[in-house]
Design a protein around this motif. Structure first.
Motif, PDB file in Angstrom:
ATOM      1  N   GLU A 100     -12.625 -23.425 -36.713  1.00  0.00           N
ATOM      2  CA  GLU A 100     -11.555 -22.974 -35.813  1.00  0.00           C
ATOM      3  C   GLU A 100     -11.865 -21.608 -35.185  1.00  0.00           C
ATOM      4  N   VAL A 104      -9.837 -19.120 -32.368  1.00  0.00           N
ATOM      5  CA  VAL A 104      -9.101 -17.946 -32.824  1.00  0.00           C
ATOM      6  C   VAL A 104      -9.680 -16.671 -32.221  1.00  0.00           C
ATOM      7  N   ALA A 118      -4.598 -16.073 -37.635  1.00  0.00           N
ATOM      8  CA  ALA A 118      -4.391 -17.518 -37.657  1.00  0.00           C
ATOM      9  C   ALA A 118      -3.104 -17.819 -38.419  1.00  0.00           C
ATOM     10  N   ARG A 158      -8.502 -13.957 -39.622  1.00  0.00           N
ATOM     11  CA  ARG A 158      -8.200 -13.080 -38.489  1.00  0.00           C
ATOM     12  C   ARG A 158      -9.504 -12.589 -37.867  1.00  0.00           C
ATOM     13  N   GLU A 194      -1.009 -14.400 -32.537  1.00  0.00           N
ATOM     14  CA  GLU A 194      -1.175 -15.449 -33.541  1.00  0.00           C
ATOM     15  C   GLU A 194      -1.616 -16.743 -32.860  1.00  0.00           C
ATOM     16  N   ILE A 195      -2.465 -17.490 -33.543  1.00  0.00           N
ATOM     17  CA  ILE A 195      -2.884 -18.818 -33.090  1.00  0.00           C
ATOM     18  C   ILE A 195      -2.778 -19.763 -34.283  1.00  0.00           C
ATOM     19  N   VAL A 197      -3.405 -22.695 -36.881  1.00  0.00           N
ATOM     20  CA  VAL A 197      -4.541 -23.478 -37.393  1.00  0.00           C
ATOM     21  C   VAL A 197      -4.060 -24.340 -38.552  1.00  0.00           C
TER      22      VAL A 197
END
Length: 227
Positions: A100, A104, A118, A158, A194-195, A197
Protein backbone atom coordinates in the motif's frame (compact mmCIF):
# COMPACT_ATOMS: atom_id res chain seq x y z
CA UNK A 1 28.64 3.51 -26.58
CA UNK A 2 25.32 2.44 -25.11
CA UNK A 3 25.32 1.04 -21.61
CA UNK A 4 23.70 -2.33 -21.17
CA UNK A 5 20.96 -2.54 -18.53
CA UNK A 6 23.30 -4.44 -16.21
CA UNK A 7 25.96 -1.71 -16.43
CA UNK A 8 23.62 1.17 -15.62
CA UNK A 9 23.99 2.58 -12.10
CA UNK A 10 21.32 1.39 -9.67
CA UNK A 11 18.66 3.95 -8.95
CA UNK A 12 18.65 5.11 -5.31
CA UNK A 13 15.45 4.15 -3.48
CA UNK A 14 12.61 6.63 -3.29
CA UNK A 15 11.97 5.63 0.29
CA UNK A 16 13.04 3.49 3.20
CA UNK A 17 10.41 1.51 5.08
CA UNK A 18 11.29 1.09 8.75
CA UNK A 19 10.01 -2.21 10.16
CA UNK A 20 10.41 -2.47 13.97
CA UNK A 21 10.84 -6.16 14.70
CA UNK A 22 10.61 -8.29 17.84
CA UNK A 23 10.20 -12.02 17.16
CA UNK A 24 8.40 -11.74 13.81
CA UNK A 25 10.02 -14.71 12.07
CA UNK A 26 6.65 -16.05 10.88
CA UNK A 27 5.54 -12.74 9.34
CA UNK A 28 8.78 -11.49 7.81
CA UNK A 29 8.74 -13.47 4.53
CA UNK A 30 5.29 -12.16 3.58
CA UNK A 31 6.05 -8.60 4.72
CA UNK A 32 9.37 -8.33 2.88
CA UNK A 33 7.93 -9.91 -0.26
CA UNK A 34 5.32 -7.13 -0.32
CA UNK A 35 7.79 -4.22 -0.16
CA UNK A 36 7.24 -2.35 -3.44
CA UNK A 37 9.87 -1.45 -6.02
CA UNK A 38 11.65 1.77 -5.16
CA UNK A 39 11.57 1.12 -1.42
CA UNK A 40 14.27 -0.38 0.81
CA UNK A 41 13.28 -2.47 3.81
CA UNK A 42 15.04 -1.47 7.03
CA UNK A 43 14.31 -4.15 9.62
CA UNK A 44 15.18 -2.98 13.13
CA UNK A 45 15.68 -6.00 15.33
CA UNK A 46 14.80 -5.10 18.93
CA UNK A 47 16.16 -8.20 20.65
CA UNK A 48 14.48 -11.07 18.80
CA UNK A 49 15.21 -14.61 19.92
CA UNK A 50 13.51 -16.42 17.03
CA UNK A 51 16.04 -15.70 14.27
CA UNK A 52 14.13 -12.72 12.85
CA UNK A 53 17.31 -10.75 12.10
CA UNK A 54 18.88 -13.63 10.20
CA UNK A 55 15.71 -14.22 8.19
CA UNK A 56 15.45 -10.53 7.29
CA UNK A 57 19.08 -10.38 6.17
CA UNK A 58 18.68 -13.55 4.10
CA UNK A 59 15.65 -12.03 2.37
CA UNK A 60 17.61 -8.92 1.40
CA UNK A 61 16.55 -6.39 4.05
CA UNK A 62 18.95 -3.93 5.62
CA UNK A 63 19.08 -5.06 9.26
CA UNK A 64 19.72 -2.69 12.17
CA UNK A 65 20.21 -3.99 15.71
CA UNK A 66 18.71 -1.84 18.48
CA UNK A 67 19.39 -3.36 21.92
CA UNK A 68 17.37 -0.76 23.84
CA UNK A 69 13.89 -2.21 24.11
CA UNK A 70 10.92 -0.09 23.13
CA UNK A 71 8.85 0.62 20.04
CA UNK A 72 10.17 4.17 19.85
CA UNK A 73 13.76 2.99 20.22
CA UNK A 74 13.33 0.67 17.25
CA UNK A 75 11.54 3.26 15.12
CA UNK A 76 14.12 5.95 15.79
CA UNK A 77 17.04 3.62 15.11
CA UNK A 78 15.44 2.91 11.75
CA UNK A 79 14.97 6.61 11.04
CA UNK A 80 18.64 7.27 11.80
CA UNK A 81 19.65 4.40 9.51
CA UNK A 82 17.43 5.65 6.65
CA UNK A 83 19.05 7.47 3.75
CA UNK A 84 16.23 7.88 1.21
CA UNK A 85 14.20 11.09 0.82
CA UNK A 86 11.02 9.48 2.14
CA UNK A 87 10.71 7.35 5.26
CA UNK A 88 7.78 5.08 6.04
CA UNK A 89 7.04 3.21 9.26
CA UNK A 90 5.05 0.00 9.29
CA UNK A 91 4.37 -2.82 11.73
CA UNK A 92 6.24 -6.00 10.89
CA UNK A 93 3.47 -8.46 11.82
CA UNK A 94 1.68 -8.75 8.44
CA UNK A 95 -1.36 -6.81 9.68
CA UNK A 96 -0.54 -4.05 7.19
CA UNK A 97 0.46 -4.56 3.57
CA UNK A 98 3.65 -2.73 2.53
CA UNK A 99 2.27 -2.91 -1.00
CA UNK A 100 0.00 0.00 0.00
CA UNK A 101 3.01 2.30 0.39
CA UNK A 102 2.97 3.95 -3.05
CA UNK A 103 -0.61 5.09 -2.46
CA UNK A 104 0.04 6.25 1.11
CA UNK A 105 3.24 8.03 0.13
CA UNK A 106 1.83 9.72 -2.97
CA UNK A 107 0.71 13.00 -1.28
CA UNK A 108 4.11 13.40 0.41
CA UNK A 109 5.95 12.60 -2.80
CA UNK A 110 3.79 15.10 -4.69
CA UNK A 111 4.33 17.80 -2.07
CA UNK A 112 0.66 18.17 -1.12
CA UNK A 113 1.10 16.71 2.39
CA UNK A 114 3.92 16.52 4.89
CA UNK A 115 2.77 13.50 6.89
CA UNK A 116 0.32 10.82 5.79
CA UNK A 117 -1.10 8.29 8.24
CA UNK A 118 -2.79 5.08 7.14
CA UNK A 119 -6.26 4.81 8.68
CA UNK A 120 -6.93 1.15 9.42
CA UNK A 121 -10.00 -0.63 8.05
CA UNK A 122 -10.37 -4.12 9.62
CA UNK A 123 -10.90 -6.83 7.04
CA UNK A 124 -11.69 -9.72 9.38
CA UNK A 125 -13.10 -10.35 12.81
CA UNK A 126 -10.37 -10.06 15.41
CA UNK A 127 -8.07 -7.96 13.24
CA UNK A 128 -8.47 -5.00 15.57
CA UNK A 129 -9.54 -6.01 19.11
CA UNK A 130 -12.20 -3.89 20.81
CA UNK A 131 -9.91 -2.68 23.59
CA UNK A 132 -7.33 -1.52 21.05
CA UNK A 133 -9.97 0.35 19.05
CA UNK A 134 -11.36 2.05 22.15
CA UNK A 135 -7.90 3.13 23.23
CA UNK A 136 -7.14 4.46 19.77
CA UNK A 137 -10.43 6.36 19.64
CA UNK A 138 -9.78 8.03 23.00
CA UNK A 139 -6.28 9.04 21.96
CA UNK A 140 -7.54 10.42 18.65
CA UNK A 141 -9.98 12.67 20.52
CA UNK A 142 -7.27 13.86 22.91
CA UNK A 143 -4.95 14.53 19.99
CA UNK A 144 -7.62 16.59 18.25
CA UNK A 145 -8.11 18.70 21.38
CA UNK A 146 -4.35 19.16 21.77
CA UNK A 147 -3.44 19.89 18.13
CA UNK A 148 -6.64 20.73 16.26
CA UNK A 149 -5.83 17.98 13.74
CA UNK A 150 -8.81 15.72 12.98
CA UNK A 151 -7.61 12.13 12.93
CA UNK A 152 -9.63 8.94 13.17
CA UNK A 153 -6.64 6.69 13.69
CA UNK A 154 -3.10 6.95 15.04
CA UNK A 155 -2.12 4.07 12.82
CA UNK A 156 1.36 2.53 12.71
CA UNK A 157 1.83 3.01 8.95
CA UNK A 158 2.86 6.55 8.07
CA UNK A 159 5.10 8.38 5.59
CA UNK A 160 7.01 11.67 5.73
CA UNK A 161 10.24 13.18 4.44
CA UNK A 162 13.36 12.05 6.24
CA UNK A 163 14.81 15.52 6.82
CA UNK A 164 11.52 16.75 8.22
CA UNK A 165 11.24 13.82 10.61
CA UNK A 166 14.76 14.42 11.89
CA UNK A 167 13.94 18.09 12.46
CA UNK A 168 11.11 17.15 14.86
CA UNK A 169 13.63 16.04 17.49
CA UNK A 170 11.62 13.02 18.60
CA UNK A 171 12.59 11.82 22.08
CA UNK A 172 10.02 9.21 23.13
CA UNK A 173 11.42 5.70 23.00
CA UNK A 174 8.34 3.75 24.07
CA UNK A 175 4.81 3.47 22.69
CA UNK A 176 4.40 7.24 22.61
CA UNK A 177 6.73 7.67 19.62
CA UNK A 178 4.01 7.64 16.91
CA UNK A 179 1.89 10.18 18.81
CA UNK A 180 4.83 12.45 19.56
CA UNK A 181 5.52 12.49 15.83
CA UNK A 182 1.97 13.68 15.11
CA UNK A 183 1.96 16.28 17.91
CA UNK A 184 5.30 17.80 16.96
CA UNK A 185 4.40 17.74 13.26
CA UNK A 186 1.14 19.58 14.03
CA UNK A 187 2.97 22.12 16.20
CA UNK A 188 5.37 22.71 13.31
CA UNK A 189 2.46 23.43 10.95
CA UNK A 190 2.75 20.27 8.89
CA UNK A 191 -0.07 19.27 6.56
CA UNK A 192 -1.32 15.93 7.91
CA UNK A 193 -3.63 13.59 6.00
CA UNK A 194 -5.13 10.12 6.38
CA UNK A 195 -5.55 7.43 3.73
CA UNK A 196 -7.55 4.28 4.41
CA UNK A 197 -5.82 0.89 4.16
CA UNK A 198 -6.84 -2.68 4.89
CA UNK A 199 -5.98 -4.06 8.33
CA UNK A 200 -5.61 -7.82 8.72
CA UNK A 201 -5.24 -10.16 11.70
CA UNK A 202 -1.59 -10.11 12.67
CA UNK A 203 0.70 -13.12 12.34
CA UNK A 204 1.86 -14.33 15.74
CA UNK A 205 1.26 -12.88 19.20
CA UNK A 206 0.93 -9.13 19.71
CA UNK A 207 3.35 -7.48 22.15
CA UNK A 208 1.31 -4.31 22.60
CA UNK A 209 -2.34 -3.85 21.64
CA UNK A 210 -3.16 -7.55 21.49
CA UNK A 211 -3.69 -7.53 25.25
CA UNK A 212 -5.52 -5.25 27.67
CA UNK A 213 -2.28 -4.69 29.57
CA UNK A 214 -0.35 -3.81 26.43
CA UNK A 215 -3.09 -1.43 25.31
CA UNK A 216 -3.14 0.24 28.73
CA UNK A 217 0.64 0.72 28.62
CA UNK A 218 0.47 2.20 25.12
CA UNK A 219 -2.32 4.61 26.15
CA UNK A 220 -0.35 5.54 29.28
CA UNK A 221 2.76 6.32 27.21
CA UNK A 222 0.79 8.37 24.72
CA UNK A 223 -1.09 10.34 27.37
CA UNK A 224 2.28 11.25 28.81
CA UNK A 225 3.23 12.69 25.41
CA UNK A 226 0.05 14.79 25.31
CA UNK A 227 0.77 16.16 28.78
Amino acid sequence: MTNSPSSLPAQPPLGDIVLPCLNEAAALPWVLDRVPDGWRAVVVDNGSTDGSAEIAARLGAHVVHEPRRGFGSACHAGLLAATAPLVAFCDCDASLDPGELPRVAAPVHAGTADLVLARRRPTARGAWPLHARLGNRALSRMTRRRTGVRLRDLGPMRVARREGLLSLGLTDRRSGYPLQMVVRAADAGWRIEEIEVAYRPRTGRSKVTGTWRGTWQAVHDMRAVLR
